[in-house]
Scaffold this active site. Structure first.
Site, short mmCIF file in Angstrom:
data_model
loop_
_atom_site.label_atom_id
_atom_site.label_comp_id
_atom_site.label_asym_id
_atom_site.label_seq_id
_atom_site.Cartn_x
_atom_site.Cartn_y
_atom_site.Cartn_z
N ARG A 39 41.82 39.26 29.27
CA ARG A 39 42.24 38.94 30.29
C ARG A 39 41.63 37.30 30.58
O ARG A 39 43.11 36.76 30.65
CB ARG A 39 41.65 39.59 31.75
CG ARG A 39 41.81 38.75 32.78
CD ARG A 39 41.36 40.27 33.83
NE ARG A 39 41.90 41.38 34.02
CZ ARG A 39 41.60 42.64 34.51
NH1 ARG A 39 40.78 41.89 35.22
NH2 ARG A 39 42.47 43.32 34.12
N TYR A 40 40.79 36.72 29.98
CA TYR A 40 40.27 35.35 29.71
C TYR A 40 40.39 34.75 29.13
O TYR A 40 40.40 35.73 27.76
CB TYR A 40 39.12 35.70 30.52
CG TYR A 40 38.34 36.48 31.67
CD1 TYR A 40 39.23 35.99 33.22
CD2 TYR A 40 37.80 37.65 32.00
CE1 TYR A 40 38.77 36.70 34.77
CE2 TYR A 40 37.43 38.55 33.68
CZ TYR A 40 37.70 37.75 34.59
OH TYR A 40 37.68 39.16 35.73
N ARG B 206 36.90 35.43 26.06
CA ARG B 206 36.61 36.53 25.64
C ARG B 206 37.20 37.70 26.40
O ARG B 206 38.65 37.16 26.84
CB ARG B 206 34.94 36.30 27.29
CG ARG B 206 35.32 35.52 28.69
CD ARG B 206 34.29 35.50 29.83
NE ARG B 206 35.05 35.67 30.97
CZ ARG B 206 35.15 34.29 31.19
NH1 ARG B 206 36.18 33.49 30.89
NH2 ARG B 206 35.87 34.57 32.93
N CYS C 38 29.84 58.17 28.76
CA CYS C 38 28.81 58.14 28.87
C CYS C 38 27.14 59.35 29.07
O CYS C 38 27.75 60.47 29.41
CB CYS C 38 29.08 57.89 31.20
SG CYS C 38 30.66 56.33 30.97
N CYS D 151 29.38 57.95 37.17
CA CYS D 151 29.27 57.79 38.85
C CYS D 151 30.43 58.01 39.31
O CYS D 151 31.50 57.61 38.50
CB CYS D 151 29.02 56.31 38.30
SG CYS D 151 27.91 55.87 37.63
N CYS E 149 33.48 55.41 39.57
CA CYS E 149 33.47 54.49 37.76
C CYS E 149 35.34 53.90 38.30
O CYS E 149 36.03 54.25 38.02
CB CYS E 149 33.48 55.51 37.14
SG CYS E 149 33.90 54.73 35.27
N ARG F 224 36.75 52.99 35.29
CA ARG F 224 37.07 53.69 34.79
C ARG F 224 37.48 55.23 34.27
O ARG F 224 37.21 55.21 33.73
CB ARG F 224 36.53 53.35 33.21
CG ARG F 224 36.68 51.89 33.47
CD ARG F 224 36.97 51.07 31.90
NE ARG F 224 37.13 49.30 32.04
CZ ARG F 224 35.55 48.52 31.46
NH1 ARG F 224 34.35 48.82 31.62
NH2 ARG F 224 35.79 47.78 32.00
N ASP G 240 35.67 48.95 43.23
CA ASP G 240 37.24 48.77 43.24
C ASP G 240 37.58 50.18 43.88
O ASP G 240 37.00 51.21 44.11
CB ASP G 240 37.10 49.43 41.87
CG ASP G 240 36.29 47.48 41.15
OD1 ASP G 240 36.67 46.75 41.88
OD2 ASP G 240 36.05 47.96 39.86
N ASP H 18 36.56 42.13 42.13
CA ASP H 18 37.04 41.95 41.79
C ASP H 18 39.13 42.71 41.40
O ASP H 18 39.14 43.53 42.37
CB ASP H 18 36.90 43.28 40.12
CG ASP H 18 37.15 42.80 39.04
OD1 ASP H 18 38.00 42.13 38.79
OD2 ASP H 18 36.21 43.31 37.78
N LYS I 235 37.81 38.47 37.90
CA LYS I 235 36.73 38.21 39.45
C LYS I 235 36.81 37.12 40.19
O LYS I 235 36.96 36.04 39.48
CB LYS I 235 35.23 38.59 38.52
CG LYS I 235 34.75 39.63 38.11
CD LYS I 235 33.49 39.66 37.81
CE LYS I 235 32.87 40.84 36.87
NZ LYS I 235 34.28 40.05 35.20
S1 SF4 Z 1 29.97 53.06 35.84
FE1 SF4 Z 1 31.70 54.42 34.82
S2 SF4 Z 1 31.32 53.56 32.80
FE2 SF4 Z 1 29.93 53.52 33.60
S3 SF4 Z 1 27.77 54.50 34.19
FE3 SF4 Z 1 29.14 54.94 35.13
S4 SF4 Z 1 30.82 56.60 34.64
FE4 SF4 Z 1 30.29 55.42 32.68
#
Ligand code: SF4
Length: 438
Positions: free
Chosen positions: A165-166, A169, A178, A182, A185, A187, A348, A385, A392
């Site tokens: 995107r940038y 980088r 993972c 979370c 998340c 993603r 997000d 974001d 960002k």
């Molecule tokens: S935020 Fe998403 S990618 Fe990061 S540790 Fe938690 S579940 Fe995994």
């Protein structure tokens, strides 16, 4: 272009240490959930602290487990709490939690390392760390503006796993695994779903590496996922080695939550590998001061002693850490552990995240409560974001009050207004001078 997808490839863990490029290929078939789960425990003694609360938890819920196993990161990975039965064995689940977990399918499953579970309240479903990891019914509600891919990462995917995107980088999504999942998340669509839409394999890594070799403008690679530190030592060593061999890549970064939720992963052998690839930086994902245990003191010390600059990123979460009385000790505790607070993120708008999101001004209020009131290093950047792939956007409290002739009028952290002689300057000219505040 959307993420390149390899469906249903079989998982194979590394079977023996890698020696040459020739034997790398058969060993690096998949970076998946199963590869970790199937790996045999190594019987090595790791001198790692166990804080008293965690020790009591582990004796109660894992009575047949030796301290060697408890401190073995592979044991922690295999023993992750993944099922409703296992959750119910340890936690007093609320009715809401129970039904939400029962309903779930697909990506972002429940996944909690026994170590991280030991930091949670077993009875109170409102306890902060528990709320971030055990789903509730609110996760199934879709609020306005929410999306499965709010940052349009799939759109900016230039090669398998490479989000470009940038200008100089890239983000390199290396794995879908993972150590813990979370609930907020970004993603959520990608992680914890082996056999699902998003898969990661050696073939994809090779395509990503080819893209990076060809794009000489890329000087900074952020490895993320999933969590790159859930990869075995051999795979990580190989991947870092390949990246470091690309001459125009000056700077490697790893985004990870592992040192926080699976600190036992920071073994001496891992640190020895990481040290080979400097300059290597790390962004550690912290949420709450309850995470600052003896174990985390050890994991961050090992990384810092290896010369890895450590930064933190924290997602601002409603009723979890959206208060200066929570963020301040977290930021100061990080500094004591040689982790520089880097980003505080507005959450997000992923699908089902409304119960986690605060008004944006809450983040500004927290930054204002830090800036000037404590060590400057303890103040992270607050950023949103921008949905749709805007990148960002930093948001900061405005300390410029206005201009009075050649004087710029500035407000300090206590709310007092000061003059700075700034002849020829124009900053603040369009603001109404608040002389009354002088
Ligand atoms: S935020 Fe998403 S990618 Fe990061 S540790 Fe938690 S579940 Fe995994």
């Amino acid at each position: 272009m959307s993420l390149q997808i390899a469906r249903g490839r079989e998982a194979k863990p590394p079977l023996r240490p890698l020696r040459s490029k020739q034997n790398v290929r058969p060993l690096l078939q998949e970076a998946s959930e199963q590869s970790i789960a199937a790996a045999p425990a190594k019987r090595v003694v790791l001198r790692f602290p166990v804080n008293p609360d965690t020790k009591a938890f582990y004796r109660k819920f894992y009575p047949g487990t030796s301290s060697i196993e408890w401190n073995d990161w592979r044991w922690q990975m295999r023993a992750r709490i993944r099922t409703l039965d296992e959750l119910a064995r340890i936690f007093h689940l609320s009715e809401d939690e129970y039904h939400a977990v029962k309903m779930h399918s697909g990506s972002l499953p429940v996944g909690i390392t026994p170590y991280y579970a030991s930091l949670m309240d077993l009875k109170d479903s409102q306890e902060p760390l528990r709320r971030t990891h055990i789903m509730t019914g609110e996760e199934y509600l879709r609020g306005p503006g929410e999306d499965d891919d709010p940052l349009a990462e799939d759109h900016d995917t230039a090669a398998p796993g490479i989000v470009h995107r940038y200008p100089d980088r890239v983000l390199f999504l290396t794995t879908g695994t993972c150590s813990t999942y979370c609930r907020y998340c970004t993603r959520a669509r990608v992680v914890g779903n082996p056999g699902g839409e998003y898969q990661f394999s050696l073939r994809q890594w090779e395509q990503a590496l080819t893209y990076l070799e060809e794009h000489t403008e890329v000087r900074d690679v952020l490895m993320s996922g999933g969590d790159p530190l859930t990869l075995g030592d051999d795979k990580l060593d190989w991947l870092l080695g390949r990246l470091r061999a690309i001459k125009h890549i000056e700077f490697l970064r790893i985004g990870t939550k592992v040192p926080v939720v699976l600190p036992q992963r920071i073994t001496k052998s891992l640190v020895a590998i990481l040290k080979k690839y400097h300059p290597l930086w790390m962004s550690l994902h912290f949420t709450h001061p309850d995470e600052l245990t003896d174990e985390v003191t050890e994991s961050t010390a090992r990384l810092a002693d290896a010369g890895i600059p450590l930064g933190s990123q924290t997602v601002l979460l409603k009723d979890i850490n959206d208060d200066i009385s929570v963020i301040r000790p977290l930021m100061l505790g990080l500094l004591k552990r040689r982790v520089r607070p880097y980003y505080l993120y507005q959450c997000d708008p992923i699908r089902g995240s409304a119960h986690f999101r605060t008004p944006v001004e809450k983040g500004l209020e927290i930054i204002q409560g830090l800036r000037g009131h404590t060590t400057g290093y303890a103040t992270p950047i607050f950023a949103v974001d921008a949905p749709g792939g805007g990148g960002k956007v930093q948001i900061a409290p405005d300390f410029v009050v206005g201009r009075d002739g050649d004087d710029l009028l500035l407000r300090n952290f206590e709310g007092d207004v000061y003059r700075y002689p700034d002849p020829g300057g124009t900053l603040g000219r369009d603001k109404k001078a608040k002389l009354a505040a002088e």
